[in-house]
Write a protein that holds these residues in place. Sequence first.
Motif, PDB file in Angstrom:
ATOM      1  N   GLY A 193       0.820  -1.208   0.000  1.00 33.40           N
ATOM      2  CA  GLY A 193       0.000   0.000   0.000  1.00 33.40           C
ATOM      3  C   GLY A 193       0.852   1.255   0.000  1.00 33.40           C
ATOM      4  O   GLY A 193       0.575   2.214  -0.734  1.00 33.40           O
ATOM      5  N   GLU A 194       1.893   1.226   0.803  1.00 33.07           N
ATOM      6  CA  GLU A 194       2.824   2.354   0.877  1.00 33.07           C
ATOM      7  C   GLU A 194       3.471   2.616  -0.480  1.00 33.07           C
ATOM      8  O   GLU A 194       3.566   3.764  -0.926  1.00 33.07           O
ATOM      9  N   ALA A 195       3.906   1.545  -1.114  1.00 32.81           N
ATOM     10  CA  ALA A 195       4.578   1.676  -2.414  1.00 32.81           C
ATOM     11  C   ALA A 195       3.619   2.245  -3.462  1.00 32.81           C
ATOM     12  O   ALA A 195       3.994   3.114  -4.253  1.00 32.81           O
ATOM     13  N   PHE A 196       2.363   1.798  -3.451  1.00 32.15           N
ATOM     14  CA  PHE A 196       1.411   2.317  -4.429  1.00 32.15           C
ATOM     15  C   PHE A 196       0.967   3.749  -4.099  1.00 32.15           C
ATOM     16  O   PHE A 196       0.661   4.529  -5.003  1.00 32.15           O
ATOM     17  N   ALA A 197       0.977   4.096  -2.824  1.00 26.62           N
ATOM     18  CA  ALA A 197       0.699   5.499  -2.470  1.00 26.62           C
ATOM     19  C   ALA A 197       1.807   6.394  -3.024  1.00 26.62           C
ATOM     20  O   ALA A 197       1.551   7.500  -3.522  1.00 26.62           O
ATOM     21  N   LEU A 198       3.032   5.897  -2.963  1.00 24.58           N
ATOM     22  CA  LEU A 198       4.151   6.649  -3.536  1.00 24.58           C
ATOM     23  C   LEU A 198       4.007   6.742  -5.060  1.00 24.58           C
ATOM     24  O   LEU A 198       4.327   7.774  -5.664  1.00 24.58           O
ATOM     25  N   ALA A 199       3.505   5.676  -5.677  1.00 24.12           N
ATOM     26  CA  ALA A 199       3.283   5.698  -7.128  1.00 24.12           C
ATOM     27  C   ALA A 199       2.323   6.831  -7.509  1.00 24.12           C
ATOM     28  O   ALA A 199       2.520   7.520  -8.517  1.00 24.12           O
ATOM     29  N   LYS A 200       1.319   7.042  -6.694  1.00 21.50           N
ATOM     30  CA  LYS A 200       0.360   8.142  -6.950  1.00 21.50           C
ATOM     31  C   LYS A 200       1.065   9.503  -6.889  1.00 21.50           C
ATOM     32  O   LYS A 200       0.889  10.352  -7.768  1.00 21.50           O
ATOM     33  N   VAL A 201       1.884   9.688  -5.871  1.00 15.00           N
ATOM     34  CA  VAL A 201       2.610  10.957  -5.716  1.00 15.00           C
ATOM     35  C   VAL A 201       3.545  11.175  -6.913  1.00 15.00           C
ATOM     36  O   VAL A 201       3.612  12.259  -7.501  1.00 15.00           O
ATOM     37  N   MET A 202       4.267  10.110  -7.281  1.00 10.13           N
ATOM     38  CA  MET A 202       5.211  10.216  -8.394  1.00 10.13           C
ATOM     39  C   MET A 202       4.481  10.441  -9.725  1.00 10.13           C
ATOM     40  O   MET A 202       4.955  11.199 -10.576  1.00 10.13           O
TER      41      MET A 202
END
Length: 135
Positions: free
Chosen positions: A61-70
């Motif tokens: 979940g953390e990694a995909f939240a970062l994907a959204k930011v990026m």
Amino acid sequence: MRDDNCIFCKIANGEIPTNAIYEDDGYKVILDMGPATRGHALILPKEHYKNIYEMPADKVGEAFALAKVMADRMTKKLNADGFNIVQNNNEIAGQTVFHFHIHLIPRYEGDGQVIGWKPCDSSPEELASLKELLI
Ligand code: 5GP
Ligand code: ZN
């Protein structure tokens, strides 16, 4: 945990230099050395997980939240027209480096890339039986 034989462990933890565009305690985002499009990047967790199956759900979940930011940041800075987020698990699914990573692929009108699949036939019965299996 890290794997001494893993190239992405070495890159994510700074043992091998790379072009990083973001870093925090848990993740490094690097430019892919064989980019599908201009700006193609990879989110690498600093901890070694072979694939999504081995990674705890909160970390995924953390990694995909970062994907959204990026995705927001890269789309704006690169003036992209769209964005693919791709994450491959196991060889059959196209994984070639066995350290979990998320592809961030900016898309541009006329970039000529093909990222997708060939739709196959299905039937209402097949879909209904799959629903029963997967629910
Ligand atoms: P996969 O096929 O496993 O989903 O994606 C692996 C990706 O990692 C490929 O797009 C490939 O170009 C990239 N890659 C492999 N080795 C390196 C490396 O040493 N440095 C960088 N920056 N990218 C790499
Ligand atoms: Zn690793």
